[in-house]
Design a protein around this motif. Structure first.
Motif, mmCIF file in Angstrom:
data_model
loop_
_atom_site.group_PDB
_atom_site.id
_atom_site.type_symbol
_atom_site.label_atom_id
_atom_site.label_comp_id
_atom_site.label_asym_id
_atom_site.label_seq_id
_atom_site.Cartn_x
_atom_site.Cartn_y
_atom_site.Cartn_z
ATOM 1 N N GLY A 333 -29.391 29.889 -25.742
ATOM 2 C CA GLY A 333 -30.371 28.956 -26.277
ATOM 3 C C GLY A 333 -30.317 27.570 -25.666
ATOM 4 O O GLY A 333 -30.666 26.597 -26.330
ATOM 5 N N GLY A 334 -29.872 27.454 -24.429
ATOM 6 C CA GLY A 334 -29.762 26.144 -23.787
ATOM 7 C C GLY A 334 -28.563 25.332 -24.227
ATOM 8 O O GLY A 334 -28.471 24.140 -23.917
ATOM 9 N N VAL A 335 -27.614 25.972 -24.931
ATOM 10 C CA VAL A 335 -26.416 25.296 -25.434
ATOM 11 C C VAL A 335 -25.182 25.928 -24.800
ATOM 12 O O VAL A 335 -25.086 27.153 -24.675
ATOM 13 C CB VAL A 335 -26.321 25.411 -26.966
ATOM 14 N N VAL A 336 -24.233 25.085 -24.382
ATOM 15 C CA VAL A 336 -22.935 25.542 -23.895
ATOM 16 C C VAL A 336 -21.905 25.307 -24.998
ATOM 17 O O VAL A 336 -21.765 24.187 -25.496
ATOM 18 C CB VAL A 336 -22.503 24.790 -22.626
ATOM 19 N N TYR A 337 -21.205 26.372 -25.387
ATOM 20 C CA TYR A 337 -20.149 26.295 -26.406
ATOM 21 C C TYR A 337 -18.809 26.516 -25.708
ATOM 22 O O TYR A 337 -18.676 27.426 -24.879
ATOM 23 C CB TYR A 337 -20.326 27.392 -27.450
ATOM 24 N N ALA A 338 -17.811 25.707 -26.026
ATOM 25 C CA ALA A 338 -16.487 25.896 -25.444
ATOM 26 C C ALA A 338 -15.427 25.500 -26.461
ATOM 27 O O ALA A 338 -15.491 24.402 -27.030
ATOM 28 C CB ALA A 338 -16.317 25.073 -24.167
ATOM 29 N N PRO A 339 -14.446 26.373 -26.723
ATOM 30 C CA PRO A 339 -13.387 26.030 -27.674
ATOM 31 C C PRO A 339 -12.354 25.106 -27.041
ATOM 32 O O PRO A 339 -11.948 25.305 -25.894
ATOM 33 C CB PRO A 339 -12.773 27.388 -28.018
ATOM 34 N N ILE A 340 -11.977 24.078 -27.769
ATOM 35 C CA ILE A 340 -10.857 23.237 -27.359
ATOM 36 C C ILE A 340 -9.592 23.874 -27.896
ATOM 37 O O ILE A 340 -9.538 24.295 -29.052
ATOM 38 C CB ILE A 340 -11.008 21.802 -27.908
#
Length: 389
Positions: A333-340
């Motif tokens: 959806g045009g979003v980048v998710y990344a866990p810290i």
């Protein structure tokens, strides 16, 4: 959300609950059939339209699935796979199928928790395929590859391999698994319908769950790399370079790989020609933590989240997070998710890397996020949390 509050809230959800009014009007389910979304291991869902840059930073808690408590064993939750509104989730005692919209449990398989590691799961047609490595054996681990009816959980076929399956990819109606023990590294390919062994090759390594339009790129242990047809095992091309494959682009035209210098490369999947290379993205051992959509590669390298042009490798943006290293990105959806690491899930606009949140919202996240059906799924190894618009 505190651990105690969440445990009290979701305890009953581990055994299912009635659909909510909101769920009855939810968007149709989309698919995330393998751990990296599909055979290209892109970790990018191109069909997500509900959660976008407009509302990703305003998601609310929906429901959870809480794994059973065990004193010991090798199994834990990992990110789910899903298809046809069914979600399949490993837990401390085996794995189960759930309604991906409501969280209602549909069926479960209880396994011998002291014998197996967390299974690798993939949906293949009307089957759920499970690759389960034996737990505790360092020198001689094996794998049990089993196909279950995705609707009922009934066993359809099962085979054993005298080598582990650290990687598994389903493509072209076959299942490829790869891994090695103290004896040798081996890649084996089985027919999806009945588990029949189609071909097997020793002294090669499948370094990730990747097929590029039916092509596997295999490492030959210090003797270069070879691309083979996933169905027949026929050699397509070879190179003296030792590639560590990470993903393919969604069209299956490029392998995205690293090498021992820590550079990232794009290779033409049809002939192995190098299209571009860039430093500072892959790790020193050649592995890379990536998500790939139709135009960009999103890479997590230490505390940096980096976007590259998939066609020429040029850097588009680079965002640094000073708190801790980042885990594997997910794009939807045009979003980048990344866990810290040991922290929050960051949400960034894929176009420019800008933050979409005023305050961190989703915490205690291990491994990568899954975004499908207008829902965000994250796990901490024991609790799967689901967030909705």
């Amino acid at each position: 959300m505190s651990t105690l509050f969440r445990a009290l809230l979701v305890g009953a959800l581990a055994v299912g609950f009635a659909p909510s009014v909101e769920a009855a009007h939810a968007a149709p389910a989309s698919e995330w059939t393998q751990d990296g979304y599909g055979p290209g291991n892109t970790n990018a869902n191109p069909h997500e339209r509900t959660i976008t840059t407009r509302n990703a930073g305003k998601l609310r808690y929906g429901w959870s699935v809480l794994s059973p408590v065990t004193r010991s064993g090798c199994m834990a939750q990992s990110p789910p796979v899903m298809a046809g509104r069914r979600m399949f989730l490993p837990d401390a005692n085996g794995f189960a199928a759930y309604d991906s919209v409501t969280g209602e449990r549909l069926w479960r398989r209880t396994l011998r928790i002291f014998d197996y590691e967390t299974p690798k799961l993939a949906v293949a047609g009307n089957l759920l395929v499970s690759a389960m490595n034996t737990c505790g054996s360092v020198s001689d681990p094996d794998v049990e590859l089993t196909a279950y009816d995705a609707a009922t959980g009934a066993t359809r076929w099962s085979v054993k391999r005298d080598a582990p399956a650290y990687h598994m990819v389903v493509d072209r109606a076959v299942i490829a698994v790869g891994g090695g023990d103290a004896g040798e590294d081996r890649v084996s390919v089985y027919r999806r319908s009945d588990g029949a062994l189609l071909w097997s090759r020793a002294e090669v390594e499948l370094t990730a769950d990747v097929s590029a339009n039916g092509r596997l790129l295999l490492s030959r242990k210090g003797k270069g790399s070879v691309a083979v047809d996933i169905v027949t095992g026929r050699e397509l091309w070879s190179t003296k370079a030792q590639w560590i494959v990470a993903a393919a682009d969604p069209a299956g035209e490029r392998f995205i790989v690293g090498d021992a210098t820590g550079k990232l490369f794009a290779l033409a999947a049809k002939d192995g020609n190098t299209l571009w290379s860039v430093g500072g993205v892959a790790r020193e051992d050649g592995t890379a933590s990536l998500a790939v959509d139709g135009t960009r590669i999103y890479a997590a390298r230490d505390t940096h989240l980096i976007a590259l042009n998939v066609k020429d490798g040029k850097k588009i943006w680079d965002q640094e997070f000073l708190s801790a290293p980042l885990g594997r990105p997910t794009v939807a959806g045009g979003v980048v998710y990344a866990p810290i690491e040991n922290g929050w899930l960051v949400m960034r606009d894929a176009r420019d890397g800008k933050d979409l949140e005023d305050l961190p919202m989703v915490g205690d996240v291990h491994e990568h996020a899954v975004v499908a059906s207008g829902r965000l799924y994250v796990t901490n190894g024991r609790v799967l949390d689901v967030f909705v618009p």
